[in-house]
Design a protein around this motif. Structure first.
Motif, PDB file in Angstrom:
ATOM      1  N   THR A 127       0.864  -1.178   0.000  1.00  0.00           N
ATOM      2  CA  THR A 127       0.000   0.000   0.000  1.00  0.00           C
ATOM      3  C   THR A 127       0.905   1.234   0.000  1.00  0.00           C
ATOM      4  O   THR A 127       2.077   1.139   0.403  1.00  0.00           O
ATOM      5  CB  THR A 127      -0.882   0.057   1.278  1.00  0.00           C
ATOM      6  OG1 THR A 127      -0.080  -0.297   2.411  1.00  0.00           O
ATOM      7  CG2 THR A 127      -2.084  -0.852   1.206  1.00  0.00           C
ATOM      8  N   SER A 128       0.337   2.381  -0.371  1.00  0.00           N
ATOM      9  CA  SER A 128       1.120   3.624  -0.335  1.00  0.00           C
ATOM     10  C   SER A 128       1.303   4.067   1.123  1.00  0.00           C
ATOM     11  O   SER A 128       0.567   3.640   2.021  1.00  0.00           O
ATOM     12  CB  SER A 128       0.375   4.716  -1.098  1.00  0.00           C
ATOM     13  OG  SER A 128      -0.825   5.032  -0.402  1.00  0.00           O
ATOM     14  N   ALA A 129       2.246   4.979   1.352  1.00  0.00           N
ATOM     15  CA  ALA A 129       2.468   5.523   2.707  1.00  0.00           C
ATOM     16  C   ALA A 129       1.193   6.198   3.207  1.00  0.00           C
ATOM     17  O   ALA A 129       0.856   6.097   4.394  1.00  0.00           O
ATOM     18  CB  ALA A 129       3.627   6.509   2.672  1.00  0.00           C
ATOM     19  N   GLU A 130       0.459   6.863   2.309  1.00  0.00           N
ATOM     20  CA  GLU A 130      -0.770   7.567   2.718  1.00  0.00           C
ATOM     21  C   GLU A 130      -1.828   6.579   3.197  1.00  0.00           C
ATOM     22  O   GLU A 130      -2.568   6.867   4.138  1.00  0.00           O
ATOM     23  CB  GLU A 130      -1.335   8.390   1.542  1.00  0.00           C
ATOM     24  CG  GLU A 130      -0.529   9.614   1.169  1.00  0.00           C
ATOM     25  CD  GLU A 130       0.746   9.295   0.372  1.00  0.00           C
ATOM     26  OE1 GLU A 130       0.904   8.139  -0.096  1.00  0.00           O
ATOM     27  OE2 GLU A 130       1.585  10.195   0.241  1.00  0.00           O
ATOM     28  N   VAL A 131      -1.915   5.425   2.573  1.00  0.00           N
ATOM     29  CA  VAL A 131      -2.882   4.403   3.022  1.00  0.00           C
ATOM     30  C   VAL A 131      -2.402   3.794   4.339  1.00  0.00           C
ATOM     31  O   VAL A 131      -3.201   3.576   5.265  1.00  0.00           O
ATOM     32  CB  VAL A 131      -3.105   3.328   1.925  1.00  0.00           C
ATOM     33  CG1 VAL A 131      -3.887   2.141   2.466  1.00  0.00           C
ATOM     34  CG2 VAL A 131      -3.837   3.948   0.736  1.00  0.00           C
ATOM     35  N   LYS A 132      -1.109   3.549   4.465  1.00  0.00           N
ATOM     36  CA  LYS A 132      -0.576   3.002   5.741  1.00  0.00           C
ATOM     37  C   LYS A 132      -0.895   3.955   6.898  1.00  0.00           C
ATOM     38  O   LYS A 132      -1.143   3.520   8.025  1.00  0.00           O
ATOM     39  CB  LYS A 132       0.938   2.793   5.640  1.00  0.00           C
ATOM     40  CG  LYS A 132       1.348   1.624   4.743  1.00  0.00           C
ATOM     41  CD  LYS A 132       2.857   1.435   4.771  1.00  0.00           C
ATOM     42  CE  LYS A 132       3.305   0.201   3.986  1.00  0.00           C
ATOM     43  NZ  LYS A 132       3.320   0.406   2.521  1.00  0.00           N
ATOM     44  N   ALA A 133      -0.881   5.273   6.603  1.00  0.00           N
ATOM     45  CA  ALA A 133      -1.165   6.260   7.651  1.00  0.00           C
ATOM     46  C   ALA A 133      -2.601   6.136   8.159  1.00  0.00           C
ATOM     47  O   ALA A 133      -2.921   6.596   9.260  1.00  0.00           O
ATOM     48  CB  ALA A 133      -0.898   7.665   7.127  1.00  0.00           C
ATOM     49  N   GLU A 134      -3.486   5.511   7.383  1.00  0.00           N
ATOM     50  CA  GLU A 134      -4.883   5.305   7.800  1.00  0.00           C
ATOM     51  C   GLU A 134      -5.066   4.001   8.572  1.00  0.00           C
ATOM     52  O   GLU A 134      -6.156   3.712   9.064  1.00  0.00           O
ATOM     53  CB  GLU A 134      -5.809   5.274   6.571  1.00  0.00           C
ATOM     54  CG  GLU A 134      -5.815   6.547   5.743  1.00  0.00           C
ATOM     55  CD  GLU A 134      -6.314   7.750   6.534  1.00  0.00           C
ATOM     56  OE1 GLU A 134      -7.164   7.559   7.425  1.00  0.00           O
ATOM     57  OE2 GLU A 134      -5.826   8.863   6.264  1.00  0.00           O
ATOM     58  N   ALA A 135      -4.004   3.190   8.655  1.00  0.00           N
ATOM     59  CA  ALA A 135      -4.137   1.843   9.236  1.00  0.00           C
ATOM     60  C   ALA A 135      -3.791   1.819  10.723  1.00  0.00           C
ATOM     61  O   ALA A 135      -3.047   2.664  11.222  1.00  0.00           O
ATOM     62  CB  ALA A 135      -3.218   0.884   8.491  1.00  0.00           C
ATOM     63  N   ASP A 136      -4.317   0.809  11.417  1.00  0.00           N
ATOM     64  CA  ASP A 136      -3.904   0.565  12.805  1.00  0.00           C
ATOM     65  C   ASP A 136      -2.638  -0.262  12.823  1.00  0.00           C
ATOM     66  O   ASP A 136      -1.781  -0.100  13.674  1.00  0.00           O
ATOM     67  CB  ASP A 136      -5.020  -0.179  13.560  1.00  0.00           C
ATOM     68  CG  ASP A 136      -6.239   0.703  13.726  1.00  0.00           C
ATOM     69  OD1 ASP A 136      -6.160   1.670  14.490  1.00  0.00           O
ATOM     70  OD2 ASP A 136      -7.247   0.457  13.034  1.00  0.00           O
ATOM     71  N   VAL A 137      -2.556  -1.193  11.880  1.00  0.00           N
ATOM     72  CA  VAL A 137      -1.390  -2.075  11.823  1.00  0.00           C
ATOM     73  C   VAL A 137      -1.204  -2.531  10.384  1.00  0.00           C
ATOM     74  O   VAL A 137      -2.174  -2.702   9.649  1.00  0.00           O
ATOM     75  CB  VAL A 137      -1.565  -3.270  12.816  1.00  0.00           C
ATOM     76  CG1 VAL A 137      -2.809  -4.081  12.531  1.00  0.00           C
ATOM     77  CG2 VAL A 137      -0.341  -4.180  12.831  1.00  0.00           C
ATOM     78  N   CYS A 138       0.056  -2.699   9.992  1.00  0.00           N
ATOM     79  CA  CYS A 138       0.345  -3.266   8.675  1.00  0.00           C
ATOM     80  C   CYS A 138       0.719  -4.732   8.843  1.00  0.00           C
ATOM     81  O   CYS A 138       0.996  -5.196   9.957  1.00  0.00           O
ATOM     82  CB  CYS A 138       1.498  -2.522   8.004  1.00  0.00           C
ATOM     83  SG  CYS A 138       1.056  -0.864   7.477  1.00  0.00           S
ATOM     84  N   CYS A 139       0.743  -5.462   7.741  1.00  0.00           N
ATOM     85  CA  CYS A 139       1.173  -6.858   7.790  1.00  0.00           C
ATOM     86  C   CYS A 139       1.786  -7.209   6.445  1.00  0.00           C
ATOM     87  O   CYS A 139       1.650  -6.459   5.482  1.00  0.00           O
ATOM     88  CB  CYS A 139      -0.013  -7.784   8.077  1.00  0.00           C
ATOM     89  SG  CYS A 139      -1.201  -7.865   6.709  1.00  0.00           S
ATOM     90  N   THR A 140       2.466  -8.324   6.403  1.00  0.00           N
ATOM     91  CA  THR A 140       2.896  -8.889   5.114  1.00  0.00           C
ATOM     92  C   THR A 140       2.226 -10.263   5.014  1.00  0.00           C
ATOM     93  O   THR A 140       1.558 -10.704   5.960  1.00  0.00           O
ATOM     94  CB  THR A 140       4.433  -9.047   5.011  1.00  0.00           C
ATOM     95  OG1 THR A 140       4.821 -10.155   5.808  1.00  0.00           O
ATOM     96  CG2 THR A 140       5.163  -7.792   5.446  1.00  0.00           C
ATOM     97  N   SER A 141       2.476 -10.960   3.921  1.00  0.00           N
ATOM     98  CA  SER A 141       1.853 -12.286   3.807  1.00  0.00           C
ATOM     99  C   SER A 141       2.465 -13.253   4.819  1.00  0.00           C
ATOM    100  O   SER A 141       1.877 -14.278   5.139  1.00  0.00           O
ATOM    101  CB  SER A 141       1.998 -12.819   2.381  1.00  0.00           C
ATOM    102  OG  SER A 141       3.337 -12.773   1.975  1.00  0.00           O
ATOM    103  N   ALA A 142       3.656 -12.908   5.367  1.00  0.00           N
ATOM    104  CA  ALA A 142       4.304 -13.803   6.335  1.00  0.00           C
ATOM    105  C   ALA A 142       3.677 -13.725   7.726  1.00  0.00           C
ATOM    106  O   ALA A 142       3.832 -14.651   8.517  1.00  0.00           O
ATOM    107  CB  ALA A 142       5.794 -13.474   6.423  1.00  0.00           C
ATOM    108  N   ASN A 143       2.995 -12.620   8.045  1.00  0.00           N
ATOM    109  CA  ASN A 143       2.454 -12.516   9.419  1.00  0.00           C
ATOM    110  C   ASN A 143       1.008 -12.009   9.468  1.00  0.00           C
ATOM    111  O   ASN A 143       0.526 -11.638  10.532  1.00  0.00           O
ATOM    112  CB  ASN A 143       3.370 -11.648  10.291  1.00  0.00           C
ATOM    113  CG  ASN A 143       3.460 -10.194   9.824  1.00  0.00           C
ATOM    114  OD1 ASN A 143       2.740  -9.796   8.913  1.00  0.00           O
ATOM    115  ND2 ASN A 143       4.318  -9.414  10.457  1.00  0.00           N
TER     116      ASN A 143
END
Ligand code: 13P
Ligand code: SF4
Length: 333
Positions: A127-143
């Motif tokens: 996702t873009s940095a701007e979308v990450k800024a809207e998130a509570d937590v990020c993840c990858t397919s590994a976690n």
């Protein structure tokens, strides 16, 4: 060094002089070169580290090098900049985007949140940095499953932007209050259940390694349940998880459903196995914009520099820092 005859596909000579010059320039710049598993073999071979999104994010956060050169796509370099704001982050070609990251804007994420007040927002790292800024937590397919499972079960979850990974996480966690954005990666969505079935029928003893972004991941597990695919040998894995599994497999051949750049690491990890792509046309044109010539130019000229608005980066950092703290490296099943 890769077989020189293999070339980079763009006609640029990647001989030992190229590799030596890349290493010399990296030393001169105090630069660490991080390469994603989908990069062309020459770049994987010349890099300091090769890995999946989670491992490379952790390496970026922990690196003490003055410059991070990210041989991958733009959202990955942006994530490195968010985690290492005081470092110079370079990407050899800033046009290397991602069709999955482009499937949701920050405005769309905000509108979705407004429809589900109180829901936890889990953003895939694509996702873009701007979308990450809207998130509570990020993840990858590994976690991803572990992160979703850590959210109180009664709280609604908005999972974005990959529908196939979202379906996989819903299945793994058994959550029915997980809402999934209908985005997809054009490369992985193009690896079809029919491709997988045909290849598996032609090689009955093969194991199947399937990235959860694939359109075929859910049908494959369903077919494994009905006996149409080999149940014990059908595995859904992140690229890092594939590499860990490669070292332990007892199969003589493995069918791999992901971007074909992955095969280089798998073949090195276990040369005794025959590694076969489920779809040889599953090539990410964005990943392949990072050519050997572009890497050289990047190190010579210090371009393209990745910048993230400090306010956006500060908001995104909470979500990205939570991501790199969760899950063991190489997990993802
Ligand atoms: P990994 O997190 O497994 O490295 O995958 C990243 C990606 O872009 C898959 O298309
Ligand atoms: Fe994005 Fe798909 Fe390319 Fe991965 S393979 S970088 S998800 S477009």
């Amino acid at each position: 060094m890769t077989d020189l005859a293999e070339g980079s596909g763009d006609g640029f000579p990647t001989d030992e002089h190229w590799a030596a010059e890349v290493r010399r320039l990296a030393g001169e710049r105090d630069a660490v070169i991080l390469a994603h598993n989908y990069q062309v073999p020459e770049i994987q071979d010349v890099a300091d580290h090769v890995g999946d999104s989670l491992a490379l994010s952790r390496l970026a956060a922990a690196s003490t090098a003055g410059t991070i050169v990210f041989a991958g796509v733009y959202f990955m370099a942006e994530t490195a900049k968010i985690l290492a704001p005081d470092r110079t982050v370079l990407i050899p070609d800033a046009r290397a985007g991602c069709s999955l990251a482009d499937s949701i804007t920050a405005e769309q994420a905000r509108a979705w949140k407004a429809e589900h007040p109180g829901a936890a927002v889990v953003a895939y790292v694509n996702t873009s940095a701007e979308v990450k800024a809207e998130a509570d937590v990020c993840c990858t397919s590994a976690n991803a499953a572990e992160i979703v499972a850590s959210i109180p079960p009664e709280r609604e979850v908005l999972f974005l932007p990959d529908q196939f990974l979202g379906a996989h996480v819903r299945r793994q966690t058994g959550r029915d209050n997980l809402h999934v954005w209908l985005g997809e990666c054009h490369v992985h969505a193009g690896i079809s259940p029919a491709d997988l079935r045909r290849k598996a029928e032609a090689d009955a003893g093969a194991e199947l390694f399937i990235h959860p972004e694939c359109g075929c991941a859910t049908p494959a597990l369903w077919q494994a349940g009905t006996g149409d695919l080999p149940a014990g040998r059908t595995r859904v894995l992140s690229t890092g998880g594939m590499l860990a599994a490669a070292r332990n497999t007892r199969a003589s051949s493995v069918l791999v459903a992901t971007e074909t750049g992955m095969l280089h690491q798998l073949r090195q990890a276990n040369p005794a196995v025959r590694w076969e792509p489920v779809n040889p046309d599953a090539v990410c044109r964005f990943m392949k914009m990072i050519t050997p010539a572009a890497l050289l130019r990047c190190l010579r000229e210090g371009t393209d520099e990745v910048r993230v608005d400090p306010g956006v980066a500060a908001r995104a950092r909470r979500a990205v820092t939570a991501m790199i703290g969760a899950g063991e490296p190489g997990a993802g099943e």
